[in-house]
Design a protein around this motif. Structure first.
Motif, PDB file in Angstrom:
ATOM      1  N   LEU A   1      38.537 115.971 -31.853  1.00 46.05           N
ATOM      2  CA  LEU A   1      39.064 117.321 -31.581  1.00 46.05           C
ATOM      3  C   LEU A   1      40.515 117.406 -32.011  1.00 46.05           C
ATOM      4  N   LEU A   2      40.990 118.647 -32.182  1.00 48.94           N
ATOM      5  CA  LEU A   2      42.421 118.819 -32.470  1.00 48.94           C
ATOM      6  C   LEU A   2      43.223 118.255 -31.301  1.00 48.94           C
ATOM      7  N   PHE A   3      44.319 117.580 -31.597  1.00 48.51           N
ATOM      8  CA  PHE A   3      45.134 116.981 -30.536  1.00 48.51           C
ATOM      9  C   PHE A   3      45.664 118.111 -29.628  1.00 48.51           C
ATOM     10  N   PRO A   4      45.630 117.915 -28.310  1.00 45.77           N
ATOM     11  CA  PRO A   4      46.098 118.995 -27.405  1.00 45.77           C
ATOM     12  C   PRO A   4      47.561 119.343 -27.665  1.00 45.77           C
ATOM     13  N   LYS A   5      47.873 120.615 -27.543  1.00 38.39           N
ATOM     14  CA  LYS A   5      49.241 121.086 -27.848  1.00 38.39           C
ATOM     15  C   LYS A   5      49.897 121.641 -26.589  1.00 38.39           C
ATOM     16  N   LYS A   6      51.187 121.383 -26.462  1.00 41.63           N
ATOM     17  CA  LYS A   6      51.929 121.913 -25.317  1.00 41.63           C
ATOM     18  C   LYS A   6      53.319 122.320 -25.812  1.00 41.63           C
ATOM     19  N   PRO A   7      53.363 123.414 -26.625  1.00 42.45           N
ATOM     20  CA  PRO A   7      54.617 123.794 -27.271  1.00 42.45           C
ATOM     21  C   PRO A   7      55.630 124.405 -26.305  1.00 42.45           C
ATOM     22  N   GLY A   8      56.896 124.463 -26.766  1.00 44.19           N
ATOM     23  CA  GLY A   8      57.964 124.872 -25.858  1.00 44.19           C
ATOM     24  C   GLY A   8      58.633 126.206 -26.160  1.00 44.19           C
ATOM     25  N   SER A   9      58.029 127.030 -27.031  1.00 40.53           N
ATOM     26  CA  SER A   9      58.616 128.365 -27.278  1.00 40.53           C
ATOM     27  C   SER A   9      57.551 129.232 -27.949  1.00 40.53           C
ATOM     28  N   PHE A  10      57.807 130.561 -27.995  1.00 36.15           N
ATOM     29  CA  PHE A  10      56.846 131.446 -28.663  1.00 36.15           C
ATOM     30  C   PHE A  10      56.796 131.165 -30.169  1.00 36.15           C
ATOM     31  N   TYR A  11      57.892 130.657 -30.735  1.00 38.99           N
ATOM     32  CA  TYR A  11      57.873 130.228 -32.144  1.00 38.99           C
ATOM     33  C   TYR A  11      56.896 129.064 -32.323  1.00 38.99           C
ATOM     34  N   HIS A  12      57.060 128.015 -31.488  1.00 40.74           N
ATOM     35  CA  HIS A  12      56.176 126.862 -31.629  1.00 40.74           C
ATOM     36  C   HIS A  12      54.719 127.265 -31.397  1.00 40.74           C
ATOM     37  N   LEU A  13      54.522 128.220 -30.466  1.00 43.57           N
ATOM     38  CA  LEU A  13      53.160 128.712 -30.233  1.00 43.57           C
ATOM     39  C   LEU A  13      52.590 129.385 -31.478  1.00 43.57           C
ATOM     40  N   SER A  14      53.454 130.089 -32.235  1.00 49.29           N
ATOM     41  CA  SER A  14      52.935 130.743 -33.455  1.00 49.29           C
ATOM     42  C   SER A  14      52.373 129.688 -34.408  1.00 49.29           C
ATOM     43  N   LYS A  15      52.995 128.530 -34.448  1.00 52.70           N
ATOM     44  CA  LYS A  15      52.524 127.454 -35.337  1.00 52.70           C
ATOM     45  C   LYS A  15      51.209 126.862 -34.829  1.00 52.70           C
ATOM     46  N   VAL A  16      51.069 126.801 -33.498  1.00 51.19           N
ATOM     47  CA  VAL A  16      49.807 126.311 -32.922  1.00 51.19           C
ATOM     48  C   VAL A  16      48.680 127.275 -33.303  1.00 51.19           C
ATOM     49  N   HIS A  17      48.953 128.577 -33.197  1.00 56.80           N
ATOM     50  CA  HIS A  17      47.932 129.579 -33.572  1.00 56.80           C
ATOM     51  C   HIS A  17      47.598 129.449 -35.060  1.00 56.80           C
ATOM     52  N   ASP A  18      48.627 129.243 -35.886  1.00 56.65           N
ATOM     53  CA  ASP A  18      48.377 129.043 -37.332  1.00 56.65           C
ATOM     54  C   ASP A  18      47.435 127.862 -37.547  1.00 56.65           C
ATOM     55  N   SER A  19      47.746 126.754 -36.863  1.00 57.27           N
ATOM     56  CA  SER A  19      46.935 125.539 -37.063  1.00 57.27           C
ATOM     57  C   SER A  19      45.485 125.801 -36.687  1.00 57.27           C
ATOM     58  N   ALA A  20      45.279 126.498 -35.568  1.00 58.37           N
ATOM     59  CA  ALA A  20      43.901 126.778 -35.130  1.00 58.37           C
ATOM     60  C   ALA A  20      43.194 127.665 -36.166  1.00 58.37           C
ATOM     61  N   ASN A  21      43.902 128.671 -36.693  1.00 55.19           N
ATOM     62  CA  ASN A  21      43.292 129.545 -37.703  1.00 55.19           C
ATOM     63  C   ASN A  21      42.947 128.764 -38.974  1.00 55.19           C
ATOM     64  N   LEU A  22      43.833 127.840 -39.353  1.00 50.29           N
ATOM     65  CA  LEU A  22      43.603 127.070 -40.580  1.00 50.29           C
ATOM     66  C   LEU A  22      42.411 126.131 -40.425  1.00 50.29           C
ATOM     67  N   GLU A  23      42.336 125.463 -39.293  1.00 45.83           N
ATOM     68  CA  GLU A  23      41.208 124.534 -39.061  1.00 45.83           C
ATOM     69  C   GLU A  23      39.889 125.306 -39.131  1.00 45.83           C
ATOM     70  N   PHE A  24      39.897 126.511 -38.536  1.00 46.77           N
ATOM     71  CA  PHE A  24      38.691 127.346 -38.536  1.00 46.77           C
ATOM     72  C   PHE A  24      38.316 127.739 -39.972  1.00 46.77           C
ATOM     73  N   ALA A  25      39.337 128.135 -40.756  1.00 43.72           N
ATOM     74  CA  ALA A  25      39.070 128.568 -42.140  1.00 43.72           C
ATOM     75  C   ALA A  25      38.505 127.415 -42.977  1.00 43.72           C
ATOM     76  N   CYS A  26      38.994 126.199 -42.747  1.00 44.22           N
ATOM     77  CA  CYS A  26      38.459 125.042 -43.485  1.00 44.22           C
ATOM     78  C   CYS A  26      36.993 124.834 -43.111  1.00 44.22           C
ATOM     79  N   ARG A  27      36.725 124.972 -41.815  1.00 48.38           N
ATOM     80  CA  ARG A  27      35.364 124.731 -41.305  1.00 48.38           C
ATOM     81  C   ARG A  27      34.376 125.752 -41.846  1.00 48.38           C
ATOM     82  N   ILE A  28      34.781 127.043 -41.879  1.00 46.41           N
ATOM     83  CA  ILE A  28      33.765 128.050 -42.252  1.00 46.41           C
ATOM     84  C   ILE A  28      33.759 128.374 -43.740  1.00 46.41           C
ATOM     85  N   TRP A  29      34.917 128.229 -44.411  1.00 47.45           N
ATOM     86  CA  TRP A  29      34.968 128.639 -45.824  1.00 47.45           C
ATOM     87  C   TRP A  29      35.236 127.483 -46.773  1.00 47.45           C
ATOM     88  N   ASN A  30      35.277 126.268 -46.260  1.00 41.75           N
ATOM     89  CA  ASN A  30      35.459 125.114 -47.148  1.00 41.75           C
ATOM     90  C   ASN A  30      36.819 125.085 -47.844  1.00 41.75           C
TER      91      ASN A  30
END
Ligand code: NAD
Length: 386
Positions: free
Chosen positions: A171-200
């Protein structure tokens, strides 16, 4: 290769553009100059005035004969991003084009929304454009080590195999970011992992540590090719602030106890890391994560390095701890893995007093530009009711 650099006017984007152009790649940059606008809005100008992107591209062309193509526009605008991809047809995309500051995202409701819309929507538009017109291209996306936070266990490179109630999964390593900026990067990572999974798609997410230094081979080739140096509380990093404080005769001010540990790397190594990623692309459908830093320092260690380097230059700087404006652990376990880029051939340039002295020498040249009042923290994570 045809290399598309998103955020090409930025601290890392511009040196990356020159680096790849010099190596003979076809380079295009995208930027909408958001950063210059934000700097003006929050009073956080870089220490050394920066020529426009257009001017730097012209200087580069005069010097090397190499053309860097430029697209001016907003990654949040879907049609603009689609047109850039259809027009340039990249083999590799290096995505730096986001709002990069934790304190900026913590100013209040409006800036938190602006940060997450800018970063998450921009990244989504990139993913969709890749899918539509460059499905075989390799996206190298800049994330941050701050996505993980400071958990009380070793931090793996993006993924972890968990055994739970007799079963296991990767699984993706658990994230515990410390600002809304860092959270934006966590959301990016989740979107990217999903895109790799569904669209290759193929993606490398670089969880980067704090970058220091302003000199690369290319920035030193001619005046005007420099990159930005921020020393304010919003866009400046602790090391930059400490160096400027020492030069200005101000105390060096770690936040809180100063035991906060973070990963760091030289800007020269950032360039090499993104190059290594382009030369060794992720496989189709692979969401690959590298932890991109070379050394770990605590804030106190940084303060001592700067104080000692200043002393060698005849500057007697004092260290004075100030109230921490952030909510973060000030004394904690920190052991992130960072093996993959070393395996690919990264040879780290370590932080030394010599480098800090050369940074301070550069700051001394521009000492008259230092604005004392933009160094101390103006943004707090939680406003205490009085
Ligand atoms: N500098 C560091 O120490 C560091 C550390 C970890 C991660 N990162 C990440 O690396 C990336 C680059 O960092 P940087 O320090 O060069 O930041 P920067 O702000 O100097 O550069 C980012 C560039 O992107 C542009 N940009 C932002 N939003 C845009 C949009 N919607 N459309 C078009 N252009 C847009 C900005 O104008 C700016 O020129 C960022 O994503 C940042 O979060 C940086």
């Amino acid at each position: 290769m045809r290399v598309l650099i998103l955020g090409g006017d930025g601290y890392l984007g511009w040196p990356t553009a020159m680096y790849f152009s010099r190596k003979g790649h076809e380079v295009a940059v995208v930027d909408n100059f958001n950063k210059r606008k934000w700097e003006a809005e929050v009073d956080a100008s870089p220490l050394i005035p920066l020529p426009s992107l257009q001017e730097r591209i012209r200087i580069w062309k005069r010097l090397t004969g190499k053309k860097i193509q430029m697209f001016v526009g907003d990654l949040v605008h879907e049609r603009f991003v689609a047109r850039v991809f259809e027009n340039f047809k990249p083999d590799a995309i290096i995505h730096y084009g986001e709002q990069p500051s934790a304190p900026f995202s913590m100013i209040g409701n409006e800036r938190a929304v602006e940060t997450q819309v800018n970063n998450v929507v921009g990244n989504l538009n990139v993913i969709f454009s890749m899918k539509r017109s460059s499905p075989n291209a390799h996206l190298i996306k800049l994330g941050t080590m701050g996505e993980y936070g400071t958990p009380n266990i070793d931090i793996e490179e993006g993924w972890i195999t968990i055994r739970h109630k007799g079963r296991k999964d990767r699984l993706l390593f658990p994230k515990k970011p410390g600002s809304f900026y860092h959270l934006s990067k966590v959301h990016d990572s989740a979107n990217l992992e999903f895109a790799c999974r569904i669209w290759n798609l193929r993606v490398t997410d670089l969880n980067q540590g704090v970058v220091y230094g302003i000199e690369t081979e290319e920035t030193q080739m001619a005046p005007g090719l420099q990159t930005s140096f921020h020393y304010d509380d919003i866009f400046g990093t602790a090391l930059n602030r400490f160096c400027v404080q020492a030069v200005a005769g101000l105390p060096i001010t770690p936040y809180g106890k100063g035991g906060q540990k973070r990963g760091f790397l030289n800007i020269v190594d950032t360039l090499r890391c993104v190059e290594l990623a382009t030369q060794n692309p992720a496989k189709k459908g692979e969401f690959r994560v590298f932890n991109q830093f070379t050394e770990v320092f605590s804030v106190n260690e940084l303060a001592e390095i700067v104080r000692d380097a200043a002393k060698k230059m005849g500057i007697d700087a004092k260290v004075k701890h100030v109230k921490n404006p952030r909510k973060e652990a000030e004394d904690h376990y920190y052991k992130p893995v960072h093996k993959e880029l070393l395996k690919l051939g990264l040879k780290p340039h370590k932080l030394s007093e010599v480098l800090v002295e050369s940074m301070m020498a550069k700051i001394i040249e521009h000492k008259d530009n230092i604005e004392d009042e933009i160094i101390m923290p103006r943004v707090v994570w939680e406003k205490k009711k009085t």
